[in-house]
Design a protein around this motif. Structure first.
Motif, PDB file in Angstrom:
ATOM      1  N   ASP A  36     -43.286 -11.117 -27.950  1.00 41.79           N
ATOM      2  CA  ASP A  36     -43.591 -12.238 -28.829  1.00 41.79           C
ATOM      3  C   ASP A  36     -42.878 -13.487 -28.295  1.00 41.79           C
ATOM      4  OD1 ASP A  36     -44.525 -13.020 -31.825  1.00 41.79           O
ATOM      5  OD2 ASP A  36     -42.605 -13.982 -31.327  1.00 41.79           O
ATOM      6  N   GLN A  67     -40.156 -14.199 -34.673  1.00 45.33           N
ATOM      7  CA  GLN A  67     -41.575 -13.991 -34.305  1.00 45.33           C
ATOM      8  C   GLN A  67     -42.467 -15.170 -34.670  1.00 45.33           C
ATOM      9  OE1 GLN A  67     -43.367 -10.353 -35.482  1.00 45.33           O
ATOM     10  NE2 GLN A  67     -42.081  -9.145 -34.115  1.00 45.33           N
ATOM     11  N   GLY A  77     -45.965 -14.796 -33.571  1.00 48.44           N
ATOM     12  CA  GLY A  77     -47.307 -14.203 -33.482  1.00 48.44           C
ATOM     13  C   GLY A  77     -48.050 -14.495 -32.187  1.00 48.44           C
TER      14      GLY A  77
END
Ligand code: NDP
Ligand SMILES: O=C(O)C1=N[C@H](C(=O)O)C[C@H](O)C1
Length: 270
Positions: A46, A55, A57
Motif C-alpha cells: 500500500d 493505508q 488504498g
C-alpha cells in the motif's frame, strides 16, 4: 473543479515516498496510482503505508501504462532509462510529466525534448524554490564579477547518490556560465587529480562530496583577488523537492505541450 490525478513513479524510493506524502498534503491533487521497477520490494504494498501515512488504498503496481491512461500527471524521480521510457508514455497519454531524475545523458535529453512535442514536461535538476532562486542570484553575480573571480561549484550528498556532479550543481554551473556569457561544456572542469597544471582563467570547476545522510548541500564560490563570495543552499528535508514537483504539475496542467524548467514554472526566468 476536480482534483488533479497524479501518479508517482519509483514509489518505494526516497523521493517516491516524499512525493506520496506531498500529494496527500497539498490541496487540489489526489494520488491516482503508484508504481515501481518490476521486481522491486515495494510492488504490491500500500503506497500510503510505504510512505508512513497509513493505508490509502493505492497498491504499488509494476505496470505504469494503465495508471497513466487514467491520470493527469506523472511525478518521476527514478533513473535515466526509466525516465526516457516514461516520457514516451506521457507523450502518448498527453499528460504532464514532472522529471526530477538526474544523471541524464545528452541522448536522453534529446528523447525527452522529442516527447515534449505532445507532453507538458517540467524538468529540473532541483525542484526547490530556494535552489532556483539561488540560480538567479548566481547568474546575476557571474554577470557582475569579471573573469578574475574564479567560479567553483561544490556539492555534498548522501552516500547512496549515484551520479556526479549533481543535477543541481550542473544547473548552478549553467546559471554561472549564462551570466558570464560563455558555454558551460567548453569551460567546465569536472575533476582534478595529479599534476593538473594551474587553473585556466574562465573555467568553471566542480567538486562532489558523498557521505552519510546529507540531503543536498550546494555552494557556488566566486574566488577573486583577495576576497571570496559564496552563495549556498542547504536542503534539510526532501519535502522541498516533492512540494516543488507537485506545484509544477499543477501549474503545467493548463499549459501547452513543451519542455519547461522549474524557473519557468516559478516565474524566475530573467
Ligand atoms: N530534481 C530534484 O529536485 C531532485 C532529484 N532527485 C533525483 O531523483 C532520482 C531518484 O532519487 P532517490 O529517490 O534518492 O533514489 P532512489 O534510488 O531512492 O529511488 C529511485 C526509485 O526509482 C525506482 N526505479 C528505478 N527504475 C525504475 C523503473 N524502470 N520504473 C519505476 N521505478 C523505477 C527505484 O527502484 P529500485 O530501487 O528497485 O531500482 C527506486 O524505487 C535521482 O536521479 C536523484 O538525483 C532527487 C531529489 C531531488
Ligand atoms: O540524489 C539526490 O538526493 C538529489 N539529487 C538532485 C541533484 O542531483 O542535484 C537534487 C538534490 O540535490 C538531491
Amino acid at each position: 473543479m476536480s482534483d488533479l490525478r497524479l501518479v508517482v513513479a519509483g514509489a518505494g524510493g526516497r523521493m517516491g515516498q516524499a512525493l506520496i506524502r506531498a500529494v496527500a498534503e497539498i490541496e487540489g491533487v489526489t494520488l491516482s496510482g503508484a508504481f515501481d521497477r518490476k521486481g522491486a520490494d515495494a510492488i504490491g504494498r500500500d503506497a500510503g503505508e510505504l510512505a508512513g501515512l497509513g493505508q490509502n488504498g493505492i497498491t504499488v503496481s509494476e505496470d505504469p501504462l494503465p495508471l497513466l491512461a487514467q491520470a493527469d500527471g506523472l511525478l518521476d524521480f527514478t533513473a535515466p532509462a526509466a525516465t526516457v521510457q516514461l516520457a514516451e508514455y506521457a507523450a502518448q497519454a498527453r499528460i504532464v510529466h514532472v522529471i526530477g531524475t538526474t544523471g541524464l545523458s545528452r541522448e536522453d535529453e534529446e528523447k525527452i525534448k522529442a516527447a515534449s512535442r505532445h507532453a507538458r514536461i517540467v524538468k529540473s535538476g532541483n525542484m526547490s524554490f530556494g535552489v532556483n532562486l539561488l540560480a538567479s542570484l548566481v547568474r546575476q553575480a557571474a554577470k557582475v564579477l569579471d573573469v578574475d573571480y574564479d567560479i567553483e561549484v561544490l556539492e555534498m550528498h548522501h552516500r547512496h547518490k549515484v551520479d556526479a556532479p549533481s543535477g543541481t550543481a550542473l544547473l548552478l554551473g549553467h546559471a554561472a556560465a549564462e551570466g558570464r556569457g560563455i558555454d558551460l561544456d567548453s569551460h567546465s572542469v569536472r575533476s582534478r587529480d595529479g599534476h593538473t597544471g594551474a587553473r585556466k582563467t574562465g573555467d568553471i570547476g566542480f567538486a562532489a562530496l558523498r557521505g552519510g545522510s546529507v540531503v543536498g548541500d550546494h555552494s557556488v564560490i566566486f574566488a577573486g583577488p583577495s576576497e571570496r563570495i559564496t552563495l549556498s543552499h542547504h536542503a534539510e528535508d526532501r519535502k522541498i523537492f516533492a512540494n516543488g514537483a507537485v506545484k509544477a504539475a499543477i501549474r503545467a496542467h493548463p499549459m501547452k505541450p513543451g519542455l519547461y524548467s522549474m524557473a519557468d514554472i516559478l516565474g524566475l526566468t530573467t
